[in-house]
Motif scaffolding. Structure first.
Motif, PDB file in Angstrom:
ATOM      1  N   LYS A  23      84.015   1.716   6.706  1.00  6.66           N
ATOM      2  CA  LYS A  23      85.160   1.953   7.476  1.00  6.66           C
ATOM      3  C   LYS A  23      85.046   1.742   9.010  1.00  6.66           C
ATOM      4  O   LYS A  23      85.714   1.182   9.427  1.00  6.66           O
ATOM      5  CB  LYS A  23      85.801   3.258   7.245  1.00  6.66           C
ATOM      6  N   ALA A  24      83.552   2.203   9.493  1.00  6.14           N
ATOM      7  CA  ALA A  24      83.387   2.132  10.711  1.00  6.14           C
ATOM      8  C   ALA A  24      83.179   0.882  11.070  1.00  6.14           C
ATOM      9  O   ALA A  24      83.562   0.083  11.998  1.00  6.14           O
ATOM     10  CB  ALA A  24      82.057   2.979  11.143  1.00  6.14           C
ATOM     11  N   VAL A  46      81.986   5.635  20.053  1.00  7.54           N
ATOM     12  CA  VAL A  46      82.516   7.138  20.353  1.00  7.54           C
ATOM     13  C   VAL A  46      83.947   6.792  20.632  1.00  7.54           C
ATOM     14  O   VAL A  46      84.393   7.819  20.284  1.00  7.54           O
ATOM     15  CB  VAL A  46      81.705   7.632  21.735  1.00  7.54           C
ATOM     16  N   GLN A  47      84.386   5.735  21.376  1.00  3.08           N
ATOM     17  CA  GLN A  47      85.595   5.552  21.719  1.00  3.08           C
ATOM     18  C   GLN A  47      86.331   5.258  20.186  1.00  3.08           C
ATOM     19  O   GLN A  47      87.540   5.915  20.101  1.00  3.08           O
ATOM     20  CB  GLN A  47      85.741   4.177  22.592  1.00  3.08           C
ATOM     21  N   LEU A  48      85.863   4.810  19.362  1.00  3.91           N
ATOM     22  CA  LEU A  48      86.420   4.583  18.061  1.00  3.91           C
ATOM     23  C   LEU A  48      86.883   5.949  17.552  1.00  3.91           C
ATOM     24  O   LEU A  48      88.035   6.024  16.943  1.00  3.91           O
ATOM     25  CB  LEU A  48      85.700   3.560  17.115  1.00  3.91           C
ATOM     26  N   LYS A  62      88.856  -4.046  15.984  1.00  2.46           N
ATOM     27  CA  LYS A  62      89.124  -3.715  17.311  1.00  2.46           C
ATOM     28  C   LYS A  62      88.493  -4.703  18.452  1.00  2.46           C
ATOM     29  O   LYS A  62      89.035  -5.269  19.498  1.00  2.46           O
ATOM     30  CB  LYS A  62      88.865  -2.435  17.760  1.00  2.46           C
ATOM     31  N   TYR A  63      87.014  -5.118  18.014  1.00  2.00           N
ATOM     32  CA  TYR A  63      86.307  -5.955  19.003  1.00  2.00           C
ATOM     33  C   TYR A  63      86.020  -7.419  18.562  1.00  2.00           C
ATOM     34  O   TYR A  63      85.542  -7.971  19.296  1.00  2.00           O
ATOM     35  CB  TYR A  63      85.055  -5.311  19.310  1.00  2.00           C
ATOM     36  N   GLY A  64      86.570  -7.508  17.257  1.00  2.00           N
ATOM     37  CA  GLY A  64      86.309  -8.826  16.591  1.00  2.00           C
ATOM     38  C   GLY A  64      84.816  -9.289  16.281  1.00  2.00           C
ATOM     39  O   GLY A  64      84.445 -10.387  16.498  1.00  2.00           O
ATOM     40  N   GLU A  65      83.890  -8.287  16.477  1.00  2.84           N
ATOM     41  CA  GLU A  65      82.316  -8.915  16.064  1.00  2.84           C
ATOM     42  C   GLU A  65      81.542  -7.582  15.201  1.00  2.84           C
ATOM     43  O   GLU A  65      82.388  -6.440  15.123  1.00  2.84           O
ATOM     44  CB  GLU A  65      81.546  -9.004  17.225  1.00  2.84           C
ATOM     45  N   GLU A  66      80.748  -8.105  14.459  1.00  5.80           N
ATOM     46  CA  GLU A  66      79.875  -6.793  13.735  1.00  5.80           C
ATOM     47  C   GLU A  66      79.237  -5.796  14.907  1.00  5.80           C
ATOM     48  O   GLU A  66      78.966  -6.399  16.056  1.00  5.80           O
ATOM     49  CB  GLU A  66      78.674  -7.586  13.272  1.00  5.80           C
ATOM     50  N   ALA A  74      75.318   6.355  16.285  1.00  3.13           N
ATOM     51  CA  ALA A  74      76.268   6.910  17.566  1.00  3.13           C
ATOM     52  C   ALA A  74      77.429   7.462  16.774  1.00  3.13           C
ATOM     53  O   ALA A  74      78.086   8.345  17.167  1.00  3.13           O
ATOM     54  CB  ALA A  74      76.562   5.941  18.502  1.00  3.13           C
ATOM     55  N   TYR A  75      78.034   6.636  15.835  1.00  2.00           N
ATOM     56  CA  TYR A  75      79.249   7.061  15.089  1.00  2.00           C
ATOM     57  C   TYR A  75      79.194   8.303  14.317  1.00  2.00           C
ATOM     58  O   TYR A  75      79.903   9.343  14.573  1.00  2.00           O
ATOM     59  CB  TYR A  75      79.702   5.983  14.203  1.00  2.00           C
TER      60      TYR A  75
END
Lengths: 300, 370
Positions: free
Chosen positions: B285-286, B52-54, B293-297, B305-306
């Motif tokens: 892209k997501a 949601v934040q992305l 941003k978070y450095g992980e899968e 959710a996206y």
């Protein structure tokens, strides 16, 4: 009627499968009164050995018939080596301890061998090639009996006949019967009891490996855990027939196989295992020492 | 001195209240995120917050929706229904116009009543309980297929195959038996008769008795509810017996291991499985944005959710409003491109374009049946 024949044949095949494994339980119990819980693992290791050897040979272009023979022999040799080693390491030091200690040791070896194969091989199911020759004369009735099932029946029959002859007519058979009757007395009359016990483990492991290869070829898959369920079922069969008795183990296996198949076919497969254990309980209630078990006469 | 403090405090509180009051009609759109963010099940809830934040950051960076910025309000429910009602009240109090969540079906159900009374749109990325979409909560939508969708897909496919009689076997486990029972329940409506319904014991050395029974039952196909090890044994034994009726199964069999083990016997087997979305451009892209941003899968339900957040933002954009009725209307009448492909929603709240499709083994691979 055809349906009954189908179910009866499938029960017979199932019984033969159980019998090949149950023989090992029965022989070991007959000689040293030990329930060898690691027997199912020997069956699994035998099948894995054949897979490794056979797959290597098949990829080198060796004809199928030869692959089956070599894979079978190597599986039997390797499983026999495991069986004897198992006896020397885990059971022989405990031979004069309470029977419970040896039983716990057997369970421990079972878990150890499972996990060893899990780590050394894989936890996944692995495809198992079918090396059994496909007989043309069974093509028309393969709904009732196919080549793999026929081969299993044939092998079980041959193994049973050979065992019976060996125990009845050879010197080793005589020594085995003597050891089973009274270990101390057998030793006194000059029988090498240690050797007899080793031979028993070799024979049990060889039949288990044989069973493992044939059953895996039939089912088309293998993993490290197959020995556990097959082992438990064969153990039930051995108890049903009277543990320690070789004809009893075979009879018990067929009774179990028929009960499961006919129960699943005419009633419900949901309760297949329940039928098997209900039969076990009923037989043990009526004949506590099993179908062909010897009555234990205890002197007071 | 004490009096002065009290007066000052009163002024501060009053100002604070007017400030929040001001914000309500101001230039931000508040979207709530409810779900498990702490506790045992946090790993199911936190990826939704990230998703949601992305989406919010991306939209805000492009000037927001019709010039209004998105503000994300995150509240934790620990997947517990009794906490979820508080979570919902807090989000309502914050003035959110829509909620992405909740995560667990139980907590979602508890929160839904409060959102319904306040006319707040709720889109869950993960609550799969079939009952949630039974019409009790018209404000509820989800971007994941319900538990019964798989069996419905299977039965619909059997109908197109023209099957009239089928045998259903299962492994007596929660997953396999659950699927088998749903197939059994849905079959009569499609004109299919279940002539045999039985469980088998996994790990058995021989299934020829039950296969004889299937052959004898007159079934035109065998449906298996369970996992691939037993499926490959059943298929192998069936083919060895010369039976050629179709074999249909579930997601537990839609696995390459099944094909590897069953080999040539796997050819032609049908299995339902989730629609493959990993080739979708937005999906890629997501995933890339998350990694940057978070450095992980991304974790569980991230893509669902996206998609939920994209659908909600698109609905607000299309409706030019944050009114409930307008948003609901936009949500059900428009298709939107998401990480799960192009989706819309039906009136019961289920996503259209999300769910299961039937695959068939062809030349050693699962291929989607068109």
């Amino acid at each position: 009627m055809e349906y009954f024949i189908q179910l009866f044949m499938s029960g017979t095949v199932k019984g033969s499968i159980y019998a090949l494994i149950a023989l090992g339980y029965a022989m070991v119990y007959g000689i040293i009164q030990l329930i060898n819980f690691a027997h199912g693992e020997i069956y699994m290791i035998g099948a894995f050995t054949a897979l490794i050897i056979g797959a290597t040979m098949a990829s080198a272009g060796v004809p199928t018939g030869l692959v089956l023979v070599v894979a079978l022999i190597s599986a039997m040799v390797w499983a026999a080596a495991y069986g004897v080693t198992l006896e020397k390491i885990a059971y022989k030091p405990l031979r004069n301890s309470p029977r419970l200690s040896a039983l716990i040791s057997a369970i421990g070896m079972s878990i150890f061998l499972q996990n060893y194969v899990l780590l050394a091989q894989t936890s996944n199911f692995v495809p198992y090639p079918n090396w059994v020759p496909q007989f043309a004369f069974l093509e028309d009735i393969k709904g009732i009996l196919n080549s793999n099932q026929f081969f299993i029946l044939l092998t079980t029959a041959v193994v049973m006949v050979l065992f019976t002859l060996m125990i009845r007519y050879t010197k080793m058979g005589k020594a085995m019967r003597a050891t089973a009757q009274d270990k101390a007395m057998a030793q006194l009359v000059g029988i090498n009891v240690n050797q007899v016990i080793s031979v028993t483990f070799v024979l049990g492991s060889v039949t288990a490996a044989l069973g493992g290869v044939l059953i895996c070829s039939y089912m088309g898959q293998i993993n490290y855990y197959i020995g556990f369920i097959a082992g438990i079922k064969a153990f039930v069969a051995a108890v049903l027939g009277g543990i320690g008795s070789i004809p009893g183990a075979v009879l018990g296996s067929f009774v179990l196989g028929w009960t499961e198949s006919l129960g699943a076919g005419y009633l419900s497969s949901d309760y297949e295992d329940a039928f098997a254990f209900v039969i076990l309980i009923i037989i043990l209630l009526v004949r506590p020492s099993g179908l062909l078990g010897k009555k234990e006469i205890k002197k007071v | 001195m004490k009096k002065l403090t009290v007066i000052l405090l009163t002024i501060v509180v009053a100002l604070a209240l007017t400030l929040t009051g001001c914000q309500k009609g101001s230039k931000t759109i508040k979207i709530g995120v409810g779900g498990a963010h702490t506790g045992d099940l946090a790993s199911y809830g936190l990826p939704t917050v990230n998703a949601v934040q992305l989406v919010a950051e991306e939209i805000n960076a492009n000037g927001g929706i019709d010039g209004k910025m998105i503000e994300v309000v995150v509240e934790d429910d620990q997947c517990k229904p009794e906490i979820a009602t508080n979570t919902a009240s807090k989000l309502v109090g914050e003035g959110v116009v829509a909620v992405i969540g909740h995560i667990c079906s139980g907590a979602t159900k508890a929160a839904l009543g409060i959102y319904k009374d306040s006319d707040i749109l709720t889109v869950s990325p993960s609550a799969t309980n079939p009952d949630l979409c039974d019409g009790t909560y018209p404000n509820f939508f989800r971007t994941i297929a319900s538990d019964s969708a798989q069996a419905e897909t299977e039965v619909a496919f059997m109908k197109t195959m023209g099957l009239k009689k089928v045998a259903v076997l299962h492994d007596k486990g929660d997953y396999g038996k659950g699927f088998a029972e749903l197939v059994q329940a849905n079959a009569p409506a499609a004109g299919i008769e279940v002539v045999l319904f039985e469980g088998i014991t996994p790990g058995g050395v021989d299934y020829s008795a039950i296969i004889n029974k299937v052959a004898n039952s007159g079934a035109e196909a065998l449906v298996w509810g369970g996992y691939h090890p037993e499926a490959s044994k059943l298929v192998t034994q069936m083919k060895n017996k010369g039976m050629s009726i179709p074999f249909l199964s579930d997601d537990g069999v839609k696995d390459q291991t099944f094909i590897d083990v069953a080999g040539e016997f796997a050819e032609g087997v049908y299995a339902t499985g989730p629609i493959d979305t990993s080739t979708n451009a937005l999906y890629k892209k997501a995933a890339a944005d998350h990694l940057a941003k978070y450095g992980e899968e991304p974790g569980a339900f991230f893509y669902n959710a996206y998609a939920a957040m994209l659908a909600v933002c698109n609905a607000i954009d299309k409706a030019d409003s944050t009114e409930y009725a307008a948003m609901r209307d936009a949500l059900t009448s428009n298709y939107v491109d998401t990480t799960l492909g192009s989706i819309s929603f039906d009136n019961s709240g289920e996503a259209i374009g999300v769910g299961f499709v039937v695959y068939q083994v062809k030349n050693g691979k699962y291929v989607e049946v068109k």
